[in-house]
Design a protein around this motif. Structure first.
Motif, short mmCIF file in Angstrom:
data_model
loop_
_atom_site.label_atom_id
_atom_site.label_comp_id
_atom_site.label_asym_id
_atom_site.label_seq_id
_atom_site.Cartn_x
_atom_site.Cartn_y
_atom_site.Cartn_z
N ARG A 13 -2.83 -7.06 5.36
CA ARG A 13 -2.56 -7.68 6.75
C ARG A 13 -1.09 -7.66 6.97
O ARG A 13 -0.64 -8.08 8.25
N MET A 14 -0.36 -7.37 6.22
CA MET A 14 1.19 -7.43 6.41
C MET A 14 1.92 -6.19 7.49
O MET A 14 1.34 -5.06 6.86
N PRO A 15 2.39 -6.41 8.48
CA PRO A 15 3.19 -5.04 9.09
C PRO A 15 3.66 -4.19 8.23
O PRO A 15 4.59 -4.85 7.33
N MET A 16 3.83 -3.07 8.25
CA MET A 16 4.27 -1.94 7.33
C MET A 16 5.06 -0.95 8.16
O MET A 16 4.76 -0.76 9.39
N MET A 17 6.36 -0.84 7.78
CA MET A 17 7.18 0.05 8.59
C MET A 17 7.20 1.59 8.06
O MET A 17 7.01 2.04 6.92
N GLY A 18 6.93 2.50 8.83
CA GLY A 18 6.97 4.01 8.60
C GLY A 18 8.35 4.56 8.70
O GLY A 18 9.40 3.77 9.00
N ALA A 19 8.60 5.70 8.34
CA ALA A 19 9.95 6.51 8.58
C ALA A 19 10.42 6.88 9.98
O ALA A 19 11.53 6.87 10.33
N ASN A 20 9.16 6.47 10.83
CA ASN A 20 9.66 6.53 12.19
C ASN A 20 10.15 5.33 12.79
O ASN A 20 10.39 5.09 14.16
N ASN A 21 10.31 4.42 12.03
CA ASN A 21 10.75 2.84 12.35
C ASN A 21 9.78 2.09 13.51
O ASN A 21 10.19 1.49 13.98
N GLU A 22 8.48 2.52 13.20
CA GLU A 22 7.60 1.90 14.11
C GLU A 22 6.63 0.90 13.06
O GLU A 22 6.22 1.58 12.06
N SER A 23 6.45 -0.09 13.66
CA SER A 23 5.60 -1.10 12.84
C SER A 23 4.12 -0.91 12.79
O SER A 23 3.84 -0.23 14.00
N ARG A 24 3.48 -0.75 11.61
CA ARG A 24 2.06 -0.60 11.56
C ARG A 24 1.37 -1.76 11.20
O ARG A 24 1.72 -2.43 10.23
N GLY A 25 0.18 -2.01 11.74
CA GLY A 25 -0.39 -3.06 11.47
C GLY A 25 -1.57 -2.57 10.14
O GLY A 25 -2.06 -1.53 10.47
N THR A 26 -1.86 -3.35 9.15
CA THR A 26 -2.64 -2.99 7.86
C THR A 26 -3.80 -4.03 7.78
O THR A 26 -3.92 -5.25 8.19
N GLY A 27 -4.64 -3.26 7.19
CA GLY A 27 -5.87 -4.38 6.84
C GLY A 27 -6.46 -3.83 5.45
O GLY A 27 -6.69 -2.29 5.33
N LEU A 28 -6.81 -4.98 4.57
CA LEU A 28 -7.34 -4.44 3.40
C LEU A 28 -8.84 -5.20 3.05
O LEU A 28 -8.97 -6.10 3.50
N ARG A 29 -9.48 -4.05 2.49
CA ARG A 29 -11.07 -4.54 2.40
C ARG A 29 -11.36 -4.07 1.38
O ARG A 29 -11.23 -3.04 0.62
N TYR A 30 -12.37 -5.06 0.51
CA TYR A 30 -13.31 -4.73 -0.19
C TYR A 30 -14.57 -4.02 0.25
O TYR A 30 -15.22 -4.75 1.02
N ASP A 31 -15.09 -2.89 -0.16
CA ASP A 31 -16.17 -2.34 0.31
C ASP A 31 -17.26 -2.06 -0.94
O ASP A 31 -17.08 -0.96 -1.83
N PHE A 32 -17.87 -3.21 -1.48
CA PHE A 32 -18.70 -3.19 -2.51
C PHE A 32 -19.70 -2.26 -2.66
O PHE A 32 -20.19 -1.53 -3.81
N ALA A 33 -20.37 -1.91 -1.52
CA ALA A 33 -21.51 -1.13 -1.43
C ALA A 33 -21.03 0.27 -1.74
O ALA A 33 -21.79 1.03 -2.17
N SER A 34 -19.61 0.66 -1.58
CA SER A 34 -19.19 2.11 -1.92
C SER A 34 -18.39 1.83 -3.06
O SER A 34 -17.67 3.13 -3.23
N SER A 35 -18.17 0.70 -3.79
CA SER A 35 -17.44 0.94 -4.79
C SER A 35 -16.07 1.26 -4.58
O SER A 35 -15.29 2.07 -5.23
N VAL A 36 -15.27 1.06 -3.48
CA VAL A 36 -14.11 1.39 -3.13
C VAL A 36 -13.26 0.25 -2.50
O VAL A 36 -14.01 -0.82 -2.09
#
Length: 215
Positions: free
Chosen positions: A167-190
């Motif tokens: 969930r930490m903001p991430m910068m791309g090469a276009n200098n635009e901040s991107r919101g992130t989200g991280l999730r465990y998907d146990f049902a799909s094993s990913v």
């Protein structure tokens, strides 16, 4: 190095060096989502400690984030933030050390910072994964795109996921901040990662970092 102590293991890897701090455990326990965990030992580093978790496999979808309590030089707690009720195990580590035992072996660096205590458990990084696969894009009611990516979970390996960058903001090469989200998907094993921004590129180089306490 010209002087000091260096310990090399059977594989030729330096496991202890008097010039560099090891990643050491300051706290380990169980956790419950959205409940603050108070550290057993305050982390006195200026930089935030690294938080590793291993949620229990509940067969569903778990969103992750972390909020650290305290301040630079006196980090005192961590809260695993989630939109879903879940629990698991957590450990918190930093490139520093704290005096714990009344006997054993300790080392300090040239600035008198304690970098090793034989009573403190060390952490090893087990793997770093960044071969995310793009899966799909969703859109908010305002038309804001969210790109979704996944990697194989490999939960059976038994290591812990570092969630400082969840969930930490991430910068791309276009200098635009991107919101992130991280999730465990146990049902799909990913593991799933979402990236949201106005102009959303598809490349992704963010690493998923795993570790465990050395035994």
């Amino acid at each position: 190095m010209k002087y000091g102590l260096s310990v090399v293991n059977d594989s030729g890897v330096v496991s202890l060096d008097s010039e560099y701090a090891r990643l050491c455990v300051f706290h380990k326990s169980a956790y419950t989502a959205n409940v603050a965990v108070t550290f057993q030992n305050a982390v006195t580093t200026q930089e935030p400690p690294l938080v590793f978790i291993r949620p229990l496999n509940n067969g569903s979808f778990i969103q992750l984030g972390v909020i650290l309590g305290g301040s630079a030089g006196a980090w005192s707690s961590a809260t695993v933030v989630s939109g879903q009720a879940h629990s698991g195990d957590i450990f918190v580590a930093a490139f520093s050390s704290t005096p714990i035992t009344s006997y054993g072996f300790r080392m300090w660096d040239a600035e008198s910072k304690q970098i090793f205590d034989s009573g403190t458990q060390a952490v090893i990084f087990t793997r770093s994964v960044q071969n995310w696969t793009y899966t799909h894009t969703t859109y908010s009611s305002q038309g804001l795109p969210t790109n979704w990516y996944s990697i194989t979970m490999d939960y059976a390996l038994g290591d812990y996921l570092m969630i400082n960058n969840a969930r930490m903001p991430m910068m791309g090469a276009n200098n635009e901040s991107r919101g992130t989200g991280l999730r465990y998907d146990f049902a799909s094993s990913v593991l799933r990662l979402s990236v949201t921004t106005v102009s959303n590129p598809f490349y992704l180089l963010l690493q998923a970092v795993f570790g465990k306490i050395a035994t």
